[in-house]
Design a protein around this motif. Structure first.
Motif, short mmCIF file in Angstrom:
data_model
loop_
_atom_site.label_atom_id
_atom_site.label_comp_id
_atom_site.label_asym_id
_atom_site.label_seq_id
_atom_site.Cartn_x
_atom_site.Cartn_y
_atom_site.Cartn_z
N VAL A 115 -58.26 -31.20 -80.27
CA VAL A 115 -57.32 -31.25 -81.26
C VAL A 115 -56.97 -29.85 -81.75
O VAL A 115 -57.63 -28.95 -81.77
CB VAL A 115 -57.86 -32.25 -82.76
CG1 VAL A 115 -57.06 -31.96 -83.92
CG2 VAL A 115 -58.37 -33.57 -82.36
N VAL B 72 -45.54 -25.15 -81.45
CA VAL B 72 -45.98 -26.55 -81.25
C VAL B 72 -44.70 -27.39 -80.18
O VAL B 72 -45.09 -28.12 -79.73
CB VAL B 72 -46.14 -27.16 -82.58
CG1 VAL B 72 -46.64 -28.99 -82.34
CG2 VAL B 72 -47.38 -26.58 -83.23
N ARG C 123 -45.53 -29.29 -76.99
CA ARG C 123 -44.87 -30.74 -76.76
C ARG C 123 -44.02 -30.97 -75.74
O ARG C 123 -43.78 -32.20 -75.17
CB ARG C 123 -44.12 -31.04 -78.10
CG ARG C 123 -44.98 -31.61 -79.54
CD ARG C 123 -45.81 -32.86 -79.23
NE ARG C 123 -46.81 -32.95 -80.13
CZ ARG C 123 -48.28 -32.61 -79.58
NH1 ARG C 123 -48.43 -32.48 -78.29
NH2 ARG C 123 -49.18 -32.76 -80.61
N ASP D 29 -48.13 -34.82 -74.97
CA ASP D 29 -47.68 -35.71 -76.15
C ASP D 29 -48.70 -35.65 -77.09
O ASP D 29 -49.74 -35.24 -77.06
CB ASP D 29 -47.28 -37.02 -76.05
CG ASP D 29 -48.18 -38.04 -75.20
OD1 ASP D 29 -49.59 -37.67 -75.43
OD2 ASP D 29 -47.89 -38.94 -74.38
N GLU D 30 -48.44 -36.13 -78.38
CA GLU D 30 -49.25 -36.07 -79.61
C GLU D 30 -50.53 -37.11 -79.31
O GLU D 30 -51.52 -36.44 -79.57
CB GLU D 30 -48.62 -36.78 -80.75
CG GLU D 30 -49.56 -36.78 -81.97
CD GLU D 30 -49.75 -35.29 -82.61
OE1 GLU D 30 -50.80 -35.49 -83.53
OE2 GLU D 30 -49.07 -34.43 -82.48
N ALA D 31 -50.35 -38.10 -78.62
CA ALA D 31 -51.41 -39.00 -78.24
C ALA D 31 -52.64 -38.14 -77.48
O ALA D 31 -53.79 -38.33 -77.46
CB ALA D 31 -51.00 -40.24 -77.59
N THR D 32 -51.98 -37.50 -76.33
CA THR D 32 -52.87 -36.75 -75.62
C THR D 32 -53.67 -35.50 -76.36
O THR D 32 -54.83 -35.16 -76.08
CB THR D 32 -52.14 -36.19 -74.29
OG1 THR D 32 -51.57 -37.31 -73.79
CG2 THR D 32 -52.86 -35.41 -73.38
N LEU D 33 -52.80 -34.83 -77.03
CA LEU D 33 -53.42 -33.42 -77.83
C LEU D 33 -52.91 -33.65 -79.14
O LEU D 33 -51.69 -33.01 -79.28
CB LEU D 33 -53.02 -32.35 -76.88
CG LEU D 33 -53.90 -31.37 -77.08
CD1 LEU D 33 -53.56 -30.14 -75.86
CD2 LEU D 33 -54.07 -30.48 -78.25
N PRO D 34 -53.38 -34.23 -80.35
CA PRO D 34 -53.01 -33.99 -81.48
C PRO D 34 -53.06 -32.57 -81.98
O PRO D 34 -53.78 -31.73 -81.91
CB PRO D 34 -53.85 -34.96 -82.35
CG PRO D 34 -54.79 -35.50 -81.31
CD PRO D 34 -54.77 -34.71 -80.05
N VAL D 35 -51.92 -32.25 -82.75
CA VAL D 35 -51.83 -30.90 -83.59
C VAL D 35 -51.51 -31.10 -84.85
O VAL D 35 -50.36 -31.91 -85.21
CB VAL D 35 -50.60 -30.32 -82.69
CG1 VAL D 35 -50.58 -28.67 -83.39
CG2 VAL D 35 -51.31 -29.78 -81.10
N HIS D 36 -52.29 -30.49 -85.90
CA HIS D 36 -51.88 -30.58 -87.21
C HIS D 36 -51.27 -29.30 -87.68
O HIS D 36 -51.70 -27.84 -87.00
CB HIS D 36 -53.13 -30.70 -88.13
CG HIS D 36 -53.87 -31.73 -87.78
ND1 HIS D 36 -53.72 -32.83 -88.55
CD2 HIS D 36 -55.01 -31.84 -86.68
CE1 HIS D 36 -54.55 -33.75 -88.05
NE2 HIS D 36 -55.25 -33.36 -87.20
N LEU D 37 -49.71 -29.25 -88.12
CA LEU D 37 -49.24 -27.86 -88.45
C LEU D 37 -49.74 -27.39 -89.74
O LEU D 37 -49.60 -28.27 -90.67
CB LEU D 37 -47.59 -28.37 -88.52
CG LEU D 37 -46.57 -27.19 -88.47
CD1 LEU D 37 -46.70 -26.74 -87.35
CD2 LEU D 37 -45.30 -27.93 -88.67
#
Length: 249
Positions: free
Chosen positions: A69, A78, A82, A86-94
Motif C-alpha cells: 500500500v 500517482v 496508475r 490499478d488501485e486494486a493491485t496497489l492501493p495508494v492514499h493521497l
C-alpha cells in the motif's frame, strides 16, 4: 526553494520526467537488491511505502507477492503510477507521509531514496517516524534509505559542493548549515552539445545518522541494523549513504 510546498515541486513536469526505465535508480542492479531486501524484511506480511511516487519500488515488490500500500502527496506522481497498475493491485492514499493513515496493520514501512529529507524541519521528520510507528504492530520494522551529509567536502568558506559530473549532467548542492538545508541543482545538457541547460532544483533537510537514531527513539523504535547499501555492505565513516532498519519492541 525551501518556501515551496512539496506538491509544488513534485508537479506534472517532475512526474513526467521521473521514470528512467532500466537506467539510474531504475537500473536492475540498483532496483533488484532493494526489492530483495524489502521482500525479506516484510516477512510475508503487508508493506507500506511512504512517498510511493510512480511505483519504482512498490510495483516490483508487489510482483514478488508482497501486498503493498502507498502514501503519496503528489497527485501527478500517482497518476503516472496508475498508468502501470490499478488501485486494486496497489492501493495508494493521497496525502502527507507525516499524518496520512492507511487502513490496517503492516509488518514493514519503508522510505527509500533519501525521501525523508524532503521534509524540511526536524519536527516533520520526527512526525514521519511517529506515523510509521502508527502503522506497525509489535515487532514491526521501518526501513530508511538516506544519504550521509557531505559537509566534509565543503570548501572552506564556500557553501556548495559538486556532487556529480558526467556527460550531459552536473549536480551542484548548496548548503545552509544553520538550518541543515541543502538545495540540489540538477543541470542537464542536451545531447546536441548546445550551450543551454535545463535546471531542476529540489530542497532537502539533511540528517546525520545519530540524529536519525534519536528521531527513531522518540517514536519508540530501536535501531536493528545499518548497512552502506541494500546488499549489506558494512557501514563506515566513508560510506556516502546508508540503509537503516528500525524495529518496534
Amino acid at each position: 526553494m525551501t518556501h515551496l510546498g512539496q506538491e509544488e515541486i513534485w508537479d506534472v513536469e517532475a512526474a513526467t520526467s521521473y521514470d528512467t526505465p532500466g537506467e539510474g535508480m531504475f537500473a536492475p542492479e540498483v532496483l533488484g537488491p532493494t526489492v530483495d531486501r524489502l521482500a525479506t524484511l516484510a516477512g510475508g506480511g503487508r508493506a507500506l511505502e511512504l512517498a510511493i511516487g510512480t511505483g519504482r519500488v512498490a510495483i516490483p515488490l508487489a510482483e514478488r507477492g508482497v501486498p503493498v500500500v502507498g502514501i503519496e502527496l503528489s497527485a501527478p506522481m500517482v497518476a503516472r503510477l496508475r498508468e502501470k497498475v490499478d488501485e486494486a493491485t496497489l492501493p495508494v492514499h493521497l496525502g502527507d507521509m507525516t499524518t496520512t493513515r492507511a487502513d490496517g496493520d503492516f509488518t514493514l514501512v519503508y522510505l527509500v531514496f533519501n525521501t525523508i529529507s524532503n521534509l524540511l524541519t526536524q519536527q516533520l521528520q520526527v512526525e514521519c517516524f511517529r506515523n510509521a510507528a502508527r502503522h506497525l504492530g509489535p515487532g514491526g520494522g521501518f526501513v530508511i534509505e538516506l544519504w550521509v551529509p557531505e559537509l566534509r567536502r565543503l570548501p572552506p568558506g564556500l557553501p556548495a559542493t559538486v556532487g556529480i559530473v558526467e556527460e550531459g549532467y552536473i549536480l551542484l548542492d548548496t548548503y545552509d548549515t544553520l538550518r541543515q538545508h541543502v538545495v540540489s541543482h540538477h543541470f542537464r545538457f542536451d545531447a546536441s552539445g548546445g550551450r543551454e541547460a535545463r535546471l531542476g532544483r529540489s530542497p532537502h533537510r539533511y540528517i546525520w545518522p545519530a540524529e536519525l537514531d534519536l528521531m527513531a527513539q522518540l517514536a519508540g523504535f530501536e535501531l536493528e541494523s545499518r548497512d552502506a547499501d541494500w546488499v549489506g555492505t558494512p557501514f563506515t565513516a566513508d560510506s556516502p549513504s546508508h540503509v537503516s532498519v528500525y524495529r518496534l519492541p
